[in-house]
Enzyme design. Structure first.
Site, PDB file in Angstrom:
ATOM      1  N   LYS A 129       0.863  -1.187   0.000  1.00 19.11           N
ATOM      2  CA  LYS A 129       0.000   0.000   0.000  1.00 19.11           C
ATOM      3  C   LYS A 129       0.889   1.223   0.000  1.00 19.11           C
ATOM      4  O   LYS A 129       2.023   1.174   0.479  1.00 19.11           O
ATOM      5  CB  LYS A 129      -0.882   0.000   1.250  1.00 19.11           C
ATOM      6  N   ASP A 169      -7.048   4.544  -4.594  1.00 19.85           N
ATOM      7  CA  ASP A 169      -7.668   4.402  -3.265  1.00 19.85           C
ATOM      8  C   ASP A 169      -8.268   5.784  -2.974  1.00 19.85           C
ATOM      9  O   ASP A 169      -8.457   6.588  -3.917  1.00 19.85           O
ATOM     10  CB  ASP A 169      -6.627   4.000  -2.193  1.00 19.85           C
TER      11      ASP A 169
END
Ligand code: NDP
Length: 448
Positions: A129, A169
């Site tokens: 991430k 995201d």
């Protein structure tokens, strides 16, 4: 959710000590460990191989300076992150979050969750991430481009189509992915599928935009059917009004449910006649404005300041699709009191531990994020396949594959919850199923 196993407890304490300033990361690890007790009792070999010690430590954490210039020539500096958490079953894969709340702990919790989520998809993807504390809100396209180019100028040293493939995201949609992709290609002089969520004219996959929200509803539908009910005629709350929320609202509505509320970080709208999604798309996807604008289209609807109040609206099904810890214990109790029977998570870790306890204690059907929202990354995996094969599947082909993946994810959650003596606890099922595949791969690859 107390952990009785001494080994797990001791490791959790050491993990807390080592990551003392990262409460969200600790929260995510605690939740997974709680589910793993019965696994650890059966699988001493994984303990002996140090799999648990290794799985809570990212393989690599990268932090970097992101300088950029605004439209008035003023220099700004943000902080960039990429956490390459686990590559046991495939290249690191996970989105990039652009939001002022981003810090290392947030990115680590998201990366940790991603490891198990990606495993559940059955596709060969490891977990990672990234992100930055940059706030895209109110910035011009030119400022967004300046930031994205600077971010990628550094990030491109660490990623690659067979190494680490970022995606969108919160705060990172098709526009941002486009700017980052362009900069990567320019610096590295190679056209490869290094990012997913790309535009359709340059390697993006049809149905990627819809995938997380649609996938959430496919998963939830399976969970409802397995428990003798369905979306038909149900009243639904969807928090957020971004990528995940919009397409969750669309699919839930197509299943015959009525979505009566959506939100953004300022407040929520309640439309008892059912949300007009065309208006929401115009406000959010086209104009990039606040959700209060909805009243211009539907003056009869209500707007309330603050996001938490959305959970006080009576509903059958709650689909949190905004951000972490948006449903706390108090909100969960209100949901239960008002008759809510199902919570299924589009956002990552939207429920606090107290909220989850409330769902489980009251017999709600609970679809945990790492299973319920895995449709986005699964379709990113399909985008990677299409890029590698240099071809494009139709919307229907991708959607069909997504649907099949979400069905199999629900089945894995259901099967593992039963096998380990916790039938109906899909959180435990998801954690165990996701963990075992990665753990076995880590053991097979030796102490690395
Ligand atoms: P977007 O940026 O498109 O939308 C986010 C939405 O949530 C916006 O309505 C935003 O409101 C709201 N929101 C964000 N932060 C907060 C906050 N701190 N408090 C209240 N509301 C907030 O993001 P996505 O839809 O892509 O992501 C939503 C969630 O889904 C995240 O948890 C993400 O990690 C998760 N997710 C996303 C996937 C994807 O494919 N995009 C895949 C899997 C999970 P505002 O505009 O006012 O900030």
């Amino acid at each position: 959710m107390a952990i009785k196993n001494a080994y797990l407890n001791d490791l959790l304490e050491r993990t807390k000590k080592r990551n003392a300033n990262e409460p969200e990361f600790i929260q995510a690890v605690t939740e997974v460990f709680t589910s793993l007790e019965p696994v650890i009792e059966k699988r001493q070999d994984l303990v002996d191989a140090g799999v648990l010690e290794r799985i809570v430590e990212p393989e690599r954490q990268i932090m970097f300076r992101v300088p950029w210039t605004d439209d008035n020539g003023k220099v700004h500096v943000n902080r960039g992150f990429r956490v390459q958490f686990n590559s046991a079953i495939g290249p690191y894969k996970g989105g990039i979050r652009l939001h002022p709340s981003v810090n290392l702990g947030i990115i680590k919790f998201l990366g940790f969750e991603q490891v198990f989520k990606n495993s559940l998809t059955t596709l060969p993807m490891g977990g990672g991430k990234g992100g930055s504390d940059f706030d895209p809100k109110g910035k011009s396209d030119n400022e967004i481009m300046n930031f994205c180019q600077s971010f990628m100028t550094e990030l491109c040293k660490y990623i690659g189509a067979d190494c680490d493939v970022p995606a969108g995201d919160i705060g990172t949609g098709a526009r941002e992915v486009g700017f980052m992709f362009g900069q990567y290609k320019r610096i590295r002089n190679e056209w490869v599928g290094v990012l997913t969520g790309k535009g359709l004219t340059y390697g993006g996959s049809l149905a990627r935009k819809e995938a997380t929200g649609f996938g959430l509803c496919y998963f939830t539908n399976e969970m409802l059917l397995a428990n003798g009910t369905s979306f038909e005629g149900k009243t639904v709350l969807v928090s957020g009004s971004g990528n995940v929320a919009i397409y969750a609202c669309e699919k839930a509505t197509s299943y015959g449910a009525k979505v009566v509320a959506m939100s953004d970080s300022n407040g929520y709208i309640y439309d008892k006649n059912g949300i007009d999604l065309k208006a929401i798309k115009q406000i959010k996807e086209v104009e990039r404005k606040r959700i209060t604008e909805y009243l211009k289209y539907h003056p009869e609807a209500e707007y309330h300041e603050g996001c938490k109040g959305i959970w006080t609206i009576p509903c059958d099904i709650a689909l949190p699709c905004a951000t972490q810890n948006e449903i706390d214990g108090e909100s969960a109790k209100i949901l239960v009191k008002n008759g809510c029977k199902v919570v299924s998570e589009g956002a990552n870790m939207p429920s606090t531990p107290e909220a989850i306890e409330t769902y489980l204690a009251n017999g709600l059907l609970y679809g945990p994020a790492k299973a319920a929202n895995a449709g986005g990354v699964a379709t990113s995996g399909l985008e990677m396949s299409q890029n590698s094969m240099r071809l494009s599947w139709t919307f229907e082909e991708v959607d069909e594959k997504l649907h099949g993946i979400m069905r199999s994810i629900f089945k894995a959650c259901d099967d593992y919850s039963k096998e380990y003596g916790m039938p109906g606890n899909y959180m435990a099922g998801a954690n165990i199923a996701g963990f075992l595949k990665v753990a076995d791969a880590m053991k097979a690859q030796g102490n690395v």
